[in-house]
Design an enzyme around this catalytic site. Sequence first.
Site, PDB file in Angstrom:
ATOM      1  N   HIS A 150       0.861  -1.131  -0.114  1.00  0.00           N
ATOM      2  CA  HIS A 150       0.043   0.109   0.037  1.00  0.00           C
ATOM      3  C   HIS A 150       0.859   1.090  -0.033  1.00  0.00           C
ATOM      4  CE1 HIS A 150      -2.536   3.016   2.142  1.00  0.00           C
ATOM      5  NE2 HIS A 150      -3.259   2.757   1.179  1.00  0.00           N
ATOM      6  N   SER A 151       0.672   2.250  -0.913  1.00  0.00           N
ATOM      7  CA  SER A 151       1.163   3.541  -0.979  1.00  0.00           C
ATOM      8  C   SER A 151       2.705   3.506  -1.026  1.00  0.00           C
ATOM      9  CB  SER A 151       0.663   4.077   0.300  1.00  0.00           C
ATOM     10  OG  SER A 151       1.034   5.711   0.249  1.00  0.00           O
TER      11      SER A 151
END
Length: 393
Positions: A218-219
């Site tokens: 994520h991210s």
Amino acid sequence: MHGMSNKKLGLGAALRSLLGALLASAPQVATAADEPPPMVLAKTGYFFVGGKIDASVPGSPMTGQMYVEYFIPKTLSHPYPIVMIHGGSQTGTNFTGTPDGREGWAQYFVRRGHAVYVVDQVARGRAAHFSQSQGKVADGNLNRTEQRFVAPERFNLWPQAKMHTQWPGAGKPGDPAFDQFYASQFPSLVDFPTQQRLNRDAGIALLDRIGPAVLLTHSQSGTFHWPIADARPNLVKAIIAVEPNGPPIYETEFKGAPEWFADMGKKKPSGLGEVPLTYDPPLKAGEELAFVKQDKPDRPDLVRCWQQQEPARKLKNLAGIPIVIVMSEASYHASYDHCTANYLTQAGVHNTMIKLGEIGIHGNGHMMMLEKNSDDIAAVMRDWLMKTLPPKS
């Protein structure tokens, strides 16, 4: 006796009628079919990978280690475990619960027969960072937390922000869900290139220990999975990139209307980050990748993408790995994740892009794993995984 019996029957009928009315007005209890499968574990625990005792630092602390918590279900539905790697200012708690007290993505997958490994990045959370031995850490940033993660609709720094609706609670300091989330925030190393190198090495060490796996990132950790997969393409069986760090080449500054976007920061030398990747044909000593920018965006609410100058070099070690990019409707990533997908495609890396808003999952921001409909998103990712990398019979 006969008359008394009729009175009793009449009273019983009245009670039954009243009970029926009360039950009809009461909240409906979920049926067994609505309940998640039981979570029956064969094993759970933790370990560290990638660390060493560094005698050059006062006190000789451990540096470079990644914390790994694992959940192994009794019955496996898929042969490859899922390694969940959180993003910036976060820890593995992103995946083990939500600010409003629900279970997280880790439990969702474990309940459905997937082994799950949840990490705390190097120098983050339970991967101890003594006396800034691996570099300085960033200060807290309440304003950025509200703008980017919790309540982008109040700031409207990018065109899609106004569609955000899924954060649990009021999304302001003092609200219980907000305060739970803000309490979980953890400082990242200021030096992002150092973060990328440390977590690449620890991620490689993790795969060398557990074997073939699926990476769910994520991210910020979207910059880690590319070099991990580049180094161990035989061990990375699929990548689920949830709004991975981007866009390629330059970061984006969000300025609000009417200009909306601008490039910021220094150029990413590997296109997708700071860590070198294996391009074909290879770069010569001192040679750099050449990049060009779109003349105009695909739509007014999107950034202008950077790509390689043609003829584009290929990312040969990533080419055979199934990759899905998951993007929410209202996140700042909604303005540029297509650039990451396009960059990979140009480099010969097939990928699938799932735009949640286009499949009926609306209102999510960047922290979608913590939002009210997080299980709906987990179901989409699991469906892609089971179809793309089906268990062998």
